[in-house]
Design an enzyme around this catalytic site. Sequence first.
Site, mmCIF file in Angstrom:
data_model
loop_
_atom_site.group_PDB
_atom_site.id
_atom_site.type_symbol
_atom_site.label_atom_id
_atom_site.label_comp_id
_atom_site.label_asym_id
_atom_site.label_seq_id
_atom_site.Cartn_x
_atom_site.Cartn_y
_atom_site.Cartn_z
ATOM 1 N N ASP A 10 0.847 -1.193 0.000
ATOM 2 C CA ASP A 10 0.000 0.000 0.000
ATOM 3 C C ASP A 10 0.887 1.250 0.000
ATOM 4 O O ASP A 10 2.042 1.203 0.428
ATOM 5 C CB ASP A 10 -0.894 -0.031 1.242
ATOM 6 C CG ASP A 10 -1.729 1.216 1.371
ATOM 7 O OD1 ASP A 10 -2.399 1.594 0.387
ATOM 8 O OD2 ASP A 10 -1.705 1.836 2.460
ATOM 9 N N ASP A 12 -0.331 5.082 0.623
ATOM 10 C CA ASP A 12 -0.634 6.155 1.581
ATOM 11 C C ASP A 12 -0.821 5.594 2.989
ATOM 12 O O ASP A 12 -1.636 4.706 3.220
ATOM 13 C CB ASP A 12 -1.882 6.910 1.135
ATOM 14 C CG ASP A 12 -1.721 7.527 -0.252
ATOM 15 O OD1 ASP A 12 -0.584 7.854 -0.626
ATOM 16 O OD2 ASP A 12 -2.737 7.669 -0.953
HETATM 17 MG MG LIG Z 1 -3.226 3.255 3.008
#
Ligand SMILES: [Mg+2]
Length: 189
Positions: A10, A12
């Site tokens: 992932d 962010d």
């Molecule tokens: Mg995230």
Amino acid sequence: MAGNQAVFLDRDGTLIEEVGYLDRPERVALFPWSTDAIRALNRAGLRVIMVTNQSGIARGFFTAEVVDAVHARIAAVLAEGGAAVDAYYYCPHHPDGKVREYARVCDCRKPGRGLVDRAVREFGVDPEQSFAVGDRWLDVALARAVGAKGVLVRTGYGATEEHQPPAGLVADAVVNNLVEAASWVLMNR
Ligand SMILES: [Mg+2]
Ligand SMILES: [Zn+2]
């Protein structure tokens, strides 16, 4: 074996600070340990595949070109430390989006498996030998969807998410940050 293993990473709140809709490359801020974590995965021979939902494109908050510029910025910072993400995949869609070409249901918005399937096609990775790492339960749900192991990090939304698990969803590990996640991956591969 290692060449078939991937970490579906992932963006962010996991690799970089969660800042809401990231609309300018100047706002990219890697966590202090991110380069070390990625480099350790690189050296161990795992593919590092970013998989990120960027519905801000469908919503009209920023363009795909901005997302590409953000990823170029991340790549430049990582390269300074001898680390590299093998591929930067993102889902630009959202069913309620305003930008017509991206306003639809898709299979690549996490926890949908479309981006993982792309990594299977382009890199020959084996999802069942792989890992998903993120700060949201949808990242763990992605792991479940593809038969990978799922690691929740407490950065970004993770510290809050940890205490609000969706019914029936359990992470294989909950760790403080990406460097701890990388260590867990390398010990549990
Ligand atoms: Mg995230
Ligand atoms: Zn999509």
